[in-house]
Design an enzyme around this catalytic site. Structure first.
Site, PDB file in Angstrom:
ATOM      1  N   ASP A  70       6.733  24.429   2.629  1.00 29.96           N
ATOM      2  CA  ASP A  70       7.302  25.106   3.546  1.00 29.96           C
ATOM      3  C   ASP A  70       7.957  24.021   4.642  1.00 29.96           C
ATOM      4  OD1 ASP A  70       7.927  26.119   6.123  1.00 29.96           O
ATOM      5  OD2 ASP A  70       6.093  27.350   6.364  1.00 29.96           O
ATOM      6  N   TYR A 165      23.817  29.294  13.374  1.00 27.62           N
ATOM      7  CA  TYR A 165      24.234  29.212  12.279  1.00 27.62           C
ATOM      8  C   TYR A 165      25.436  28.197  12.326  1.00 27.62           C
ATOM      9  CZ  TYR A 165      26.834  30.125   7.695  1.00 27.62           C
ATOM     10  OH  TYR A 165      27.264  30.013   6.401  1.00 27.62           O
ATOM     11  N   LYS A 169      25.303  24.404  10.146  1.00 27.82           N
ATOM     12  CA  LYS A 169      26.481  23.945   9.302  1.00 27.82           C
ATOM     13  C   LYS A 169      27.228  22.661   9.977  1.00 27.82           C
ATOM     14  CE  LYS A 169      25.324  26.989   6.429  1.00 27.82           C
ATOM     15  NZ  LYS A 169      24.459  26.565   5.318  1.00 27.82           N
ATOM     16  N   THR A 202      24.897  36.043  -3.846  1.00 23.55           N
ATOM     17  CA  THR A 202      23.375  36.235  -4.019  1.00 23.55           C
ATOM     18  C   THR A 202      22.771  37.591  -3.554  1.00 23.55           C
ATOM     19  OG1 THR A 202      23.139  35.755  -1.378  1.00 23.55           O
ATOM     20  CG2 THR A 202      23.613  33.792  -2.846  1.00 23.55           C
TER      21      THR A 202
END
Length: 290
Positions: A70, A165, A169, A202
């Site tokens: 983890d 997000y 990035k 995916t």
């Protein structure tokens, strides 16, 4: 070093991009340590476990080693690198791909209307990438070789799915730039790059497309396979001019063309700029303050 001798760690590889990258490296005979939290079906809403990925790496021609980790916990991350150090005494490739992605990320609404847990991308994503890189560099500096990769995306330079997000990035790209600067300053031949992946086909994206075909149907036929970036990483790791690219944010589809790499079926994925004219990685200034 021969092809079969390369040692790699791919974080967050139970499924998705990490799984594809690990399998691609396996095709080239790498020993790939596969990290993630999923050990059995049901550990995650999406299919995939570290054991399934490791088996796929071995089936592809490499050696897959599953390691439950983890990445929210530094001690667990440290244990992964200690295991690699003990078993091989070296590390050639680290792929920082672990990220805390929640389904609510693509929900409509402003960031304040979505669960606060989405901020987990700052912990398992940004911070975890820093921690893993810190451990990797201990070995790479000693051997004076190695490649660290951050999996990023064009959301670093345009709005995409909210500030968590975007911050994740953009941080991938900037960490690659700054880590490379430190290594270059120290005279070490360890390369660090960030790679903009395109939309990846995916299980998660398939589910997103199916949930709202009106909104996401345009992605059909425009996605990269999860293995595509792995092939790019392999080519980078063998490029004698790799140091010239260290610190760069690379558009995966573009660098693949430079190396003559195609995706499944010989397809050439579109670059970020082809999809969105004028879009390119941010240019960081050359000024250095130490």
């Amino acid at each position: 070093m021969g092809e079969a001798g390369k040692i790699a760690i791919v974080t967050g590889a139970s499924r998705g991009a990490g799984k594809g990258i690990a399998i691609a490296l396996g095709r080239h005979g790498c020993t790939v340590y596969v990290t993630g939290r999923s050990r059995q079906a049901g550990d995650h809403a999406l299919p995939g476990t570290i054991y399934e990925t490791a088996e796929a790496v071995t089936a592809a021609g490499g050696r897959g080693v599953p390691v439950r980790c983890d990445h929210a916990f530094d001690t667990e991350v440290e244990a992964v690198f200690a295991q690699v150090e003990k078993e091989h005494g070296r590390l050639d490739i680290l792929v920082n791909n672990a990220a805390a992605i929640h389904d609510e990320l693509t929900d409509p609404g402003g960031f304040w209307e979505k669960p606060l847990k989405l901020a987990g991308l700052i912990d398992v994503g940004v911070r975890s990438g820093y921690v893993a890189s810190w451990h990797a560099v201990q070995m790479m500096v000693r051997q004076n070789s190695g490649l660290i990769v951050f999996t990023s995306a064009s959301g670093a330079a345009h709005y995409s799915m909210g500030p968590a997000y975007g911050a994740h990035k953009a941080s991938m790209d900037k960490m690659a730039f700054d880590m490379a600067s430190d290594l270059r300053h120290a005279g070490k031949s360890v390369a660090v790059v960030s790679i903009w992946m395109g939309a990846l086909l995916t299980d998660r994206l398939k589910a997103i497309i199916a949930s709202d075909r009106k909104k996401y149907g345009h992605l059909d036929g425009r996605c990269e396979t999860p293995e595509f970036t792995g092939e790019v990483i392999w080519a980078l790791s063998n490029d004698p001019e790799l140091q010239a690219l260290s610190g760069s944010t690379l558009v995966g589809a573009q660098i693949a063309r430079d190396y003559g790499i195609t995706d499944a079926g010989g397809r050439v994925p579109a670059t970020a700029q082809e999809l969105h004219p004028g879009l390119k990685p941010l240019a960081f200034h050359h000024a250095v303050v130490r």
